[in-house]
Design an enzyme around this catalytic site. Structure first.
Site, PDB file in Angstrom:
ATOM      1  N   ASN A  62      10.313  16.034 -35.396  1.00 17.73           N
ATOM      2  CA  ASN A  62       9.813  14.984 -34.505  1.00 17.73           C
ATOM      3  C   ASN A  62       9.127  15.668 -33.326  1.00 17.73           C
ATOM      4  O   ASN A  62       9.789  16.286 -32.504  1.00 17.73           O
ATOM      5  CB  ASN A  62      11.001  14.120 -34.031  1.00 17.73           C
ATOM      6  CG  ASN A  62      10.596  13.092 -33.000  1.00 17.73           C
ATOM      7  OD1 ASN A  62       9.418  12.806 -32.832  1.00 17.73           O
ATOM      8  ND2 ASN A  62      11.588  12.530 -32.307  1.00 17.73           N
ATOM      9  N   LYS A  80       7.577  14.263 -30.854  1.00 12.15           N
ATOM     10  CA  LYS A  80       7.602  13.462 -29.615  1.00 12.15           C
ATOM     11  C   LYS A  80       6.209  13.491 -28.975  1.00 12.15           C
ATOM     12  O   LYS A  80       5.226  13.303 -29.675  1.00 12.15           O
ATOM     13  CB  LYS A  80       8.693  13.970 -28.675  1.00 12.15           C
ATOM     14  CG  LYS A  80      10.030  14.151 -29.381  1.00 12.15           C
ATOM     15  CD  LYS A  80      11.159  14.428 -28.447  1.00 12.15           C
ATOM     16  CE  LYS A  80      12.397  14.763 -29.259  1.00 12.15           C
ATOM     17  NZ  LYS A  80      13.608  14.714 -28.473  1.00 12.15           N
ATOM     18  N   HIS A 108      15.037   5.522 -32.484  1.00  2.59           N
ATOM     19  CA  HIS A 108      15.278   6.804 -31.804  1.00  2.59           C
ATOM     20  C   HIS A 108      15.845   6.541 -30.407  1.00  2.59           C
ATOM     21  O   HIS A 108      15.448   5.593 -29.731  1.00  2.59           O
ATOM     22  CB  HIS A 108      13.975   7.601 -31.718  1.00  2.59           C
ATOM     23  CG  HIS A 108      14.205   9.014 -31.291  1.00  2.59           C
ATOM     24  ND1 HIS A 108      14.383   9.365 -29.973  1.00  2.59           N
ATOM     25  CD2 HIS A 108      14.330  10.159 -32.011  1.00  2.59           C
ATOM     26  CE1 HIS A 108      14.595  10.671 -29.901  1.00  2.59           C
ATOM     27  NE2 HIS A 108      14.567  11.175 -31.127  1.00  2.59           N
ATOM     28  N   GLU A 145      15.281   7.830 -27.631  1.00  3.54           N
ATOM     29  CA  GLU A 145      14.305   7.765 -26.531  1.00  3.54           C
ATOM     30  C   GLU A 145      13.633   6.386 -26.502  1.00  3.54           C
ATOM     31  O   GLU A 145      13.296   5.879 -25.428  1.00  3.54           O
ATOM     32  CB  GLU A 145      13.298   8.917 -26.655  1.00  3.54           C
ATOM     33  CG  GLU A 145      13.966  10.234 -26.241  1.00  3.54           C
ATOM     34  CD  GLU A 145      13.426  11.488 -26.897  1.00  3.54           C
ATOM     35  OE1 GLU A 145      12.350  11.461 -27.491  1.00  3.54           O
ATOM     36  OE2 GLU A 145      14.127  12.520 -26.798  1.00  3.54           O
ATOM     37  N   GLU A 150      22.258  11.013 -34.380  1.00  3.60           N
ATOM     38  CA  GLU A 150      21.825  11.887 -33.291  1.00  3.60           C
ATOM     39  C   GLU A 150      22.574  11.515 -32.007  1.00  3.60           C
ATOM     40  O   GLU A 150      22.184  10.555 -31.315  1.00  3.60           O
ATOM     41  CB  GLU A 150      20.329  11.709 -33.029  1.00  3.60           C
ATOM     42  CG  GLU A 150      19.459  11.947 -34.238  1.00  3.60           C
ATOM     43  CD  GLU A 150      18.022  12.227 -33.830  1.00  3.60           C
ATOM     44  OE1 GLU A 150      17.561  13.323 -34.100  1.00  3.60           O
ATOM     45  OE2 GLU A 150      17.395  11.352 -33.204  1.00  3.60           O
ATOM     46  N   GLY A 196      17.840  17.328 -27.145  1.00  9.09           N
ATOM     47  CA  GLY A 196      17.054  18.089 -26.174  1.00  9.09           C
ATOM     48  C   GLY A 196      17.871  18.807 -25.120  1.00  9.09           C
ATOM     49  O   GLY A 196      17.330  19.278 -24.118  1.00  9.09           O
ATOM     50  N   SER A 256      19.531  19.004 -30.972  1.00 14.53           N
ATOM     51  CA  SER A 256      19.544  20.441 -30.670  1.00 14.53           C
ATOM     52  C   SER A 256      19.740  21.337 -31.891  1.00 14.53           C
ATOM     53  O   SER A 256      20.325  22.415 -31.789  1.00 14.53           O
ATOM     54  CB  SER A 256      20.588  20.753 -29.590  1.00 14.53           C
ATOM     55  OG  SER A 256      20.192  20.142 -28.370  1.00 14.53           O
TER      56      SER A 256
HETATM   57  C1  PEP Z   1      15.093  14.286 -31.763  1.00 14.58           C
HETATM   58  O1  PEP Z   1      14.216  14.017 -30.973  1.00 14.58           O
HETATM   59  O2  PEP Z   1      15.304  13.525 -32.708  1.00 14.58           O
HETATM   60  C2  PEP Z   1      15.878  15.498 -31.564  1.00 14.58           C
HETATM   61  C3  PEP Z   1      16.911  15.681 -32.333  1.00 14.58           C
HETATM   62  O3  PEP Z   1      15.482  16.360 -30.556  1.00 14.58           O
HETATM   63  P1  PEP Z   1      16.051  17.835 -30.268  1.00 14.58           P
HETATM   64  O4  PEP Z   1      16.097  18.534 -31.607  1.00 14.58           O
HETATM   65  O5  PEP Z   1      15.065  18.436 -29.320  1.00 14.58           O
HETATM   66  O6  PEP Z   1      17.402  17.685 -29.710  1.00 14.58           O
END
Ligand code: PEP
Length: 234
Positions: free
Chosen positions: A6, A8, A88, A90, A157, A163, A193
């Site tokens: 992803n 973003k 998601h 975000e 997640e 992040g 992460s």
């Molecule tokens: C994500 O945006 O779905 C995600 C898991 O981000 P990160 O790997 O940066 O934590």
């Protein structure tokens, strides 16, 4: 396994094109048969004929219309995109998408036959309340979602892991994925992460069928390494 990147709000159209070329080369050279998905930003969506499946990070659930700043079905149909990310954290927490609007979006893209990567995950304060509160929070994020939809992929997640460089203990990931597996007979990705340094361990956990990766996938070389780990684990 399913390995997804992803982007973003990262990478231009040309950077995305270059990234895809590198990933296609590594898929071919390493004989990868796992599913590899890439979700670029909306301005970098493009028709892509290789092994990588391109998905959209966010699409407003309309064909077209007066929705300033959004893209709809017509804009992604132009590139034959049939995969979308929904729910998601975000989108939920920064842009305030409610469970009701997320479920409506889900229904719209389900009716269009899209592959849906549907994200769920708890914030830290809920995790601190214990596993009952955590599972109940995840259940609420599944409200209005057809968990039997044939083209559904779930991404678990934890919000506090996205992040931040933090990840739950491997045993916690195993317990939560195990509990989700009892309710949902669909591929279960872990996200939060994941990076080259921890992907091997995370992908090897029971009931983890792949990963959704943000910052740890921004370098094509790293993403390819994680894809290679997935192949070896299978
Ligand atoms: C994500 O945006 O779905 C995600 C898991 O981000 P990160 O790997 O940066 O934590």
């Amino acid at each position: 396994m399913i390995i997804a990147a992803n982007f973003k709000t990262n990478k231009t159209r040309s950077e995305t094109g270059q990234y895809l070329e590198e990933v296609e080369t590594c898929i071919t050279e390493n004989g990868i048969t796992d599913d590899v998905l890439v979700f670029p930003s909306a301005t970098a969506l493009q028709r892509h004929g290789g092994a990588v499946v391109m998905g959209a990070q966010n699409v407003y659930p309309v064909e077209n219309g007066a929705f300033t700043g959004e893209i709809g079905l017509d804009q992604i149909n132009e590139f034959d995109i049939k995969t979308v990310l929904i729910g998601h954290s975000e989108r939920r927490h920064i842009f305030g998408e409610s469970q009701e609007s997320i479920a409506e979006k889900f229904d719209f893209f389900k009716a269009q036959g899209f592959t849906i990567v549907y994200c769920i995950g708890e914030p830290l304060e809920i995790r601190e309340e214990g596993s009952e509160a955590l599972m109940s929070y995840l259940d609420d994020q599944l409200e209005g979602i057809d968990v039997h939809y044939e083209k559904l992929i779930i991404a678990y997640e934890p919000v506090w892991a996205i992040g931040t460089g933090l990840t739950p203990d491997e045993s916690d990931i195993g317990l939560i994925h195990g509990a989700l597996r009892q309710k949902i007979d669909k591929p279960l990705l872990y996200g939060g992460s994941v990076k080259v340094g921890n992907a091997q361990e995370i992908l090897a956990i029971d009931n983890v069928d792949g990963a959704l990766i943000g910052s740890g996938a921004l370098k094509a070389e790293d993403f390819c390494q994680i894809i290679a780990y997935a192949k070896a684990i299978k």
